[in-house]
Design an enzyme around this catalytic site. Structure first.
Site, PDB file in Angstrom:
ATOM      1  N   CYS A  72       0.877  -1.158  -0.212  1.00 17.97           N
ATOM      2  CA  CYS A  72      -0.285  -0.081  -0.216  1.00 17.97           C
ATOM      3  C   CYS A  72       0.900   1.163  -0.115  1.00 17.97           C
ATOM      4  O   CYS A  72       1.158   1.434   0.892  1.00 17.97           O
ATOM      5  CB  CYS A  72      -1.252  -0.335   1.254  1.00 17.97           C
ATOM      6  SG  CYS A  72      -1.521   1.489   0.950  1.00 17.97           S
ATOM      7  N   CYS A  84      -0.724   3.962   1.999  1.00 17.83           N
ATOM      8  CA  CYS A  84      -0.116   4.339   3.496  1.00 17.83           C
ATOM      9  C   CYS A  84       1.813   3.985   3.951  1.00 17.83           C
ATOM     10  O   CYS A  84       1.616   4.563   4.940  1.00 17.83           O
ATOM     11  CB  CYS A  84      -0.880   2.360   3.715  1.00 17.83           C
ATOM     12  SG  CYS A  84      -2.763   2.071   2.978  1.00 17.83           S
ATOM     13  N   ASP A  85       1.988   3.912   3.355  1.00 24.37           N
ATOM     14  CA  ASP A  85       3.567   3.620   3.636  1.00 24.37           C
ATOM     15  C   ASP A  85       4.620   4.564   3.099  1.00 24.37           C
ATOM     16  O   ASP A  85       5.405   4.297   3.315  1.00 24.37           O
ATOM     17  CB  ASP A  85       3.609   1.999   3.422  1.00 24.37           C
ATOM     18  CG  ASP A  85       3.473   0.991   4.400  1.00 24.37           C
ATOM     19  OD1 ASP A  85       2.491   1.232   5.721  1.00 24.37           O
ATOM     20  OD2 ASP A  85       2.824   0.166   3.860  1.00 24.37           O
TER      21      ASP A  85
END
Ligand code: NAP
Length: 302
Positions: free
Chosen positions: A130, A133-134
């Site tokens: 992701c 997200c990261d």
């Protein structure tokens, strides 16, 4: 006894809940993790009518609030089994057994893995599924994205604005994702396209340090030193818990036409876990509307 239990709170499931509530049916939406599903990880949705740009998070939150506002109930419990009993269905979760007259499966899909040694161990230590997200952990660092669909292209675009260098590794020489995204990536100064190549080895100590990439055409192996590898090679449907009741195709998708009827009376399917030609946000929400409408018709016929 609910009228309808929807399993999965992605765009398909939440749209089904909206339609079922507008038909004055009681609805429980079961979700294992959090509302939103796969689209939650999309930084910028540009192909859904009305809003030219909206993040997956904002989109999901709006749909969730809309469904809640109409009276849909949500429970954050993973459905592990469906049983046909007493003229209805029991949906079993680790905490409860919920009853309904009809069930809509909107379970979507989960990340496909590359299947490399240490892939699981390195999640959070250099491997991610992701980018939104990261990605922030990789500011000014070197990353690679593997895959050739829209997810990989959008991940690479997102990361190109954060990371120092992005390698986009794809197993063919043309992309499955949209040409607009490919053109945008080509304009970035820090994206190298690695075509006809597979990631064949993860090199790590505590964290991922490098990957080996094998050229499919000549078999040559290249080592790329990097900080992060974003794997975006598609999704696999999450239907196995229900395979006892409904027919799946060879890839594990629920066999159902555009009317969203499964092989079991009273069980409907909506979204990416259905066998279909086009998996998009707009087709997921369309399925949600159809599945709920058909479920209501089914309940009326009981
Ligand atoms: P996808 O379209 O299924 O693409 C998966 C990609 O991974 C393909 O390019 C495939 O290569 C490659 N691949 C599969 N297995 C692999 C393996 N073992 N090793 C290396 N490469 C592998 O998946 P997706 O990109 O996640 O997209 C899923 C759906 O969501 C698509 O319909 C997509 O259009 C949609 N989506 C839409 C948006 C948006 O509308 N904004 C954003 C993201 C995704 P091949 O091409 O060679 O098969």
């Amino acid at each position: 006894m609910y009228d309808i239990i929807v399993i999965g709170a992605g765009p398909a499931g939440m749209t089904a809940a909206i339609y079922a509530r507008r038909a004055a049916r009681s609805v429980l939406v079961l979700e294992a993790v959090s509302y939103g599903g796969q689209i939650l990880n999309t930084p910028d949705i540009e192909n859904y009518p009305v809003e030219a740009h909206i993040s997956g998070f904002d989109f999901s939150t709006k749909v969730y609030e809309q469904a809640k506002g109409l009276g849909a109930e949500f429970a954050f419990e993973k459905a592990v089994e469906i049983r046909e009993e007493d003229g209805g269905y029991t949906v079993v979760t680790p905490k409860n057994a919920h009853r309904a007259k009809a069930v809509i499966l909107a379970t979507g899909s989960e990340n496909r893995k590359l299947g490399l040694e240490d892939e699981d161990r390195l999640v959070g230590k250099g491997i991610s599924y992701c980018a939104t997200c990261d990605g922030n952990f990789y500011r000014n660092k070197v990353v690679a994205v593997v895959g050739g669909g829209n997810t990989a292209l959008e991940d690479a675009l997102y990361l190109a604005d954060l990371a120092r260098q992005v390698y986009l590794i794809h197993r063919r020489d043309s992309f499955r994702g949209e040409e607009t995204n490919v053109a945008r990536l080509k304009e970035k100064g820090n994206v190298e396209f690695v075509y006809n190549a597979n990631v064949t080895k993860l090199i790590s100590e505590k964290r991922l340090k490098a990957i080996e990439v094998t050229d499919k055409l000549d078999g040559s192996v290249r080592t790329i030193e990097l900080n992060g590898l974003f794997i975006a090679v598609g999704r696999v449907p999450e239907n196995q818990n229900f395979a006892n009741l409904i027919e799946l195709d060879e890839a594990g998708y629920v066999r159902a036409g555009e009317d969203c009827h499964t092989s079991a009376a009273g069980i409907f399917v909506a979204g990416d876990n259905r066998a279909k030609a086009l998996r998009q946000l707009v087709t997921a929400t369309a399925d949600g509307a159809m599945a709920a409408t058909e479920a209501v018709k089914y309940i009326n016929s009981l």
